[in-house]
Design a protein around this motif. Structure first.
Motif, PDB file in Angstrom:
ATOM      1  N   GLY A 135       0.841  -1.197   0.000  1.00  0.00           N
ATOM      2  CA  GLY A 135       0.000   0.000   0.000  1.00  0.00           C
ATOM      3  C   GLY A 135       0.871   1.239   0.000  1.00  0.00           C
ATOM      4  O   GLY A 135       1.446   1.609   1.016  1.00  0.00           O
ATOM      5  N   ALA A 136       0.980   1.875  -1.164  1.00  0.00           N
ATOM      6  CA  ALA A 136       1.802   3.079  -1.303  1.00  0.00           C
ATOM      7  C   ALA A 136       0.988   4.184  -1.958  1.00  0.00           C
ATOM      8  O   ALA A 136       1.506   4.990  -2.731  1.00  0.00           O
ATOM      9  N   GLY A 137      -0.297   4.215  -1.636  1.00  0.00           N
ATOM     10  CA  GLY A 137      -1.215   5.139  -2.292  1.00  0.00           C
ATOM     11  C   GLY A 137      -1.465   6.433  -1.565  1.00  0.00           C
ATOM     12  O   GLY A 137      -2.510   7.057  -1.762  1.00  0.00           O
ATOM     13  N   GLY A 138      -0.552   6.863  -0.711  1.00  0.00           N
ATOM     14  CA  GLY A 138      -0.687   8.154  -0.055  1.00  0.00           C
ATOM     15  C   GLY A 138      -1.557   8.126   1.197  1.00  0.00           C
ATOM     16  O   GLY A 138      -1.927   7.072   1.708  1.00  0.00           O
ATOM     17  N   THR A 139      -1.888   9.302   1.681  1.00  0.00           N
ATOM     18  CA  THR A 139      -2.619   9.453   2.938  1.00  0.00           C
ATOM     19  C   THR A 139      -3.909   8.646   2.964  1.00  0.00           C
ATOM     20  O   THR A 139      -4.270   8.051   3.979  1.00  0.00           O
ATOM     21  N   HIS A 140      -4.604   8.622   1.845  1.00  0.00           N
ATOM     22  CA  HIS A 140      -5.897   7.925   1.782  1.00  0.00           C
ATOM     23  C   HIS A 140      -5.774   6.622   0.992  1.00  0.00           C
ATOM     24  O   HIS A 140      -6.702   6.236   0.281  1.00  0.00           O
ATOM     25  N   CYS A 141      -4.660   5.960   1.129  1.00  0.00           N
ATOM     26  CA  CYS A 141      -4.395   4.716   0.405  1.00  0.00           C
ATOM     27  C   CYS A 141      -5.507   3.691   0.656  1.00  0.00           C
ATOM     28  O   CYS A 141      -5.837   3.394   1.809  1.00  0.00           O
ATOM     29  N   PRO A 142      -6.089   3.129  -0.400  1.00  0.00           N
ATOM     30  CA  PRO A 142      -7.165   2.145  -0.206  1.00  0.00           C
ATOM     31  C   PRO A 142      -6.711   0.876   0.505  1.00  0.00           C
ATOM     32  O   PRO A 142      -7.525   0.207   1.155  1.00  0.00           O
ATOM     33  N   VAL A 143      -5.429   0.524   0.403  1.00  0.00           N
ATOM     34  CA  VAL A 143      -4.933  -0.650   1.122  1.00  0.00           C
ATOM     35  C   VAL A 143      -5.015  -0.399   2.621  1.00  0.00           C
ATOM     36  O   VAL A 143      -5.476  -1.242   3.392  1.00  0.00           O
ATOM     37  N   ARG A 144      -4.589   0.772   3.038  1.00  0.00           N
ATOM     38  CA  ARG A 144      -4.673   1.101   4.465  1.00  0.00           C
ATOM     39  C   ARG A 144      -6.130   1.180   4.918  1.00  0.00           C
ATOM     40  O   ARG A 144      -6.508   0.624   5.959  1.00  0.00           O
ATOM     41  N   THR A 145      -6.943   1.871   4.153  1.00  0.00           N
ATOM     42  CA  THR A 145      -8.343   2.060   4.521  1.00  0.00           C
ATOM     43  C   THR A 145      -9.069   0.727   4.678  1.00  0.00           C
ATOM     44  O   THR A 145      -9.841   0.521   5.616  1.00  0.00           O
ATOM     45  N   THR A 146      -8.797  -0.194   3.752  1.00  0.00           N
ATOM     46  CA  THR A 146      -9.514  -1.468   3.739  1.00  0.00           C
ATOM     47  C   THR A 146      -8.967  -2.463   4.755  1.00  0.00           C
ATOM     48  O   THR A 146      -9.727  -3.074   5.507  1.00  0.00           O
ATOM     49  N   LEU A 147      -7.652  -2.639   4.784  1.00  0.00           N
ATOM     50  CA  LEU A 147      -7.061  -3.694   5.599  1.00  0.00           C
ATOM     51  C   LEU A 147      -6.571  -3.224   6.963  1.00  0.00           C
ATOM     52  O   LEU A 147      -6.476  -4.017   7.892  1.00  0.00           O
ATOM     53  N   PHE A 148      -6.231  -1.945   7.091  1.00  0.00           N
ATOM     54  CA  PHE A 148      -5.660  -1.438   8.340  1.00  0.00           C
ATOM     55  C   PHE A 148      -6.577  -0.408   9.003  1.00  0.00           C
ATOM     56  O   PHE A 148      -6.150   0.329   9.891  1.00  0.00           O
ATOM     57  N   GLY A 149      -7.824  -0.344   8.580  1.00  0.00           N
ATOM     58  CA  GLY A 149      -8.734   0.696   9.049  1.00  0.00           C
ATOM     59  C   GLY A 149      -9.004   0.683  10.531  1.00  0.00           C
ATOM     60  O   GLY A 149      -9.432   1.693  11.096  1.00  0.00           O
ATOM     61  N   ALA A 150      -8.746  -0.441  11.198  1.00  0.00           N
ATOM     62  CA  ALA A 150      -8.999  -0.534  12.640  1.00  0.00           C
ATOM     63  C   ALA A 150      -7.908   0.145  13.459  1.00  0.00           C
ATOM     64  O   ALA A 150      -7.996   0.196  14.685  1.00  0.00           O
ATOM     65  N   SER A 151      -6.879   0.674  12.792  1.00  0.00           N
ATOM     66  CA  SER A 151      -5.764   1.333  13.492  1.00  0.00           C
ATOM     67  C   SER A 151      -5.761   2.815  13.145  1.00  0.00           C
ATOM     68  O   SER A 151      -5.080   3.244  12.205  1.00  0.00           O
ATOM     69  N   PRO A 152      -6.531   3.623  13.866  1.00  0.00           N
ATOM     70  CA  PRO A 152      -6.607   5.061  13.556  1.00  0.00           C
ATOM     71  C   PRO A 152      -5.284   5.764  13.824  1.00  0.00           C
ATOM     72  O   PRO A 152      -4.506   5.348  14.680  1.00  0.00           O
ATOM     73  N   ARG A 153      -5.047   6.817  13.080  1.00  0.00           N
ATOM     74  CA  ARG A 153      -3.831   7.595  13.266  1.00  0.00           C
ATOM     75  C   ARG A 153      -4.050   8.671  14.326  1.00  0.00           C
ATOM     76  O   ARG A 153      -5.166   9.172  14.483  1.00  0.00           O
ATOM     77  N   PRO A 154      -3.002   9.051  15.063  1.00  0.00           N
ATOM     78  CA  PRO A 154      -3.158  10.060  16.113  1.00  0.00           C
ATOM     79  C   PRO A 154      -3.532  11.415  15.536  1.00  0.00           C
ATOM     80  O   PRO A 154      -2.930  11.879  14.566  1.00  0.00           O
ATOM     81  N   ALA A 155      -4.522  12.048  16.145  1.00  0.00           N
ATOM     82  CA  ALA A 155      -5.026  13.323  15.632  1.00  0.00           C
ATOM     83  C   ALA A 155      -3.958  14.411  15.653  1.00  0.00           C
ATOM     84  O   ALA A 155      -3.947  15.300  14.793  1.00  0.00           O
TER      85      ALA A 155
END
Length: 314
Positions: A135-155
């Motif tokens: 997943g190298a698709g930037g801030t809103h990478c679909p790989v992160r959104t789909t597979l890693f979505g349960a790990s929110p980033r610190p505000a």
């Protein structure tokens, strides 16, 4: 269905650097990106000497426009000084397309939507399959959104930015950086580039900006007044682009089985300057090496700060 050993979602610096390492090792990979290259990308374009070393390239061999800065004009509130540096600026519309082509990897223009585990690997939209997924698709990478979505980033790691790059007569060849002006929790910049282009922008910690009660647009308008008063940009009708990214924070998810994240999909921008190209390139290379060697994937050797590299040349 098109198959490859490694699917790379995102053809920017992280994806291109990852692909280059895999191609060099003889691994079958495919880069997917929703855009056609060369594609416009607004960015100050900082490239430190360490980036050229990671790419095993002499800057003199880079075939596109390149600006070298020996110093920065710095303003921290009302305190002004000249900082000696060793720094380059590129235009992303040129650099990204060149880096991707240089990788030698095949590219498919495709916007990834549905990503799921399948056949011991990963299937994308029923059209592509890979044993590994980067997943190298930037801030809103679909790989992160789909597979890693349960790990929110610190505000408190979120940076909000506005900037524009445009052709304009360069009246001052120096790079100007303004920190903490008018209560801005970040900095603004004026970066003249080769070929008659300039990049101006502003970036701020989104959480602190919200608490201040002053919007990014208000700070942007103040920057335009400064540019006019200093004679850096006059008579231009601005059309800034807004975007966001995350600063480096420890402990973020990097890997889930054979899916790995790199670049802005992780959030690797340096804590002081928000520099992202160098960390993206190196993380892409490290992700490739983890796939190639079957080993662990760690980013601990990527610096969290830019200052030493900007001033001392890495």
């Amino acid at each position: 269905m098109r198959r490859a050993e490694v699917l790379i979602v995102g053809g920017g610096p992280a994806g291109a650097a990852c692909a280059a390492r895999l191609v060099q090792a003889g691994l079958d990979c495919l880069v997917l990106d929703r855009a056609a290259f060369p594609r416009p990308k607004v960015c100050a374009g900082w490239v430190t000497p360490q980036v050229w070393r990671d790419l095993a390239l002499d800057p003199a061999e880079y075939p596109h426009s390149l600006t070298r800065f020996d110093s920065f004009q710095i303003a921290v509130k009302r305190f002004r000084f000249k900082l000696r540096t060793h720094q380059y600026a590129i235009r992303r519309v040129e650099f990204d397309a060149w880096l991707l082509k240089r990788s030698g990897a095949p590219l498919a223009q495709h916007a990834a939507r549905e990503i799921k585990a399948a056949e011991g690997g990963y299937a994308l939209d029923g059209e592509f399959w890979g044993r590994y997924l980067i997943g190298a698709g930037g801030t809103h990478c679909p790989v992160r959104t789909t597979l890693f979505g349960a790990s929110p980033r610190p505000a408190d790691a979120l940076i909000a930015a506005m900037e524009e790059e445009f052709p304009h007569p360069v009246t001052d060849p120096r790079c100007h950086l303004w920190f903490l002006q008018n209560g801005l929790p970040g900095y603004a910049w004026y970066v003249p580039k080769a070929g008659g282009f300039v990049n101006v922008g502003i970036g701020a910690a989104a959480q602190a900006l919200k608490k201040s009660g002053v919007s990014l647009r208000q700070h942007w308008d103040a920057l335009l007044v400064k540019l006019e008063q200093m004679g850096l940009v006059r008579g231009h009708s601005f059309r800034p682009v807004g975007h966001s990214y995350y600063l480096r924070r420890p402990g973020g998810p990097l890997r889930l089985d054979n899916a790995l994240l790199a670049g802005d999909s992780v959030g690797l921008a340096t804590l002081d300057m928000g520099e992202g190209i160098g960390p993206a390139v190196r993380s892409g290379q490290l992700a490739a090496e983890a796939v190639m060697n079957g080993g662990s994937y760690s980013l601990r050797n990527i610096s969290r700060y830019s200052a030493w590299s900007l001033v001392l040349g890495g």
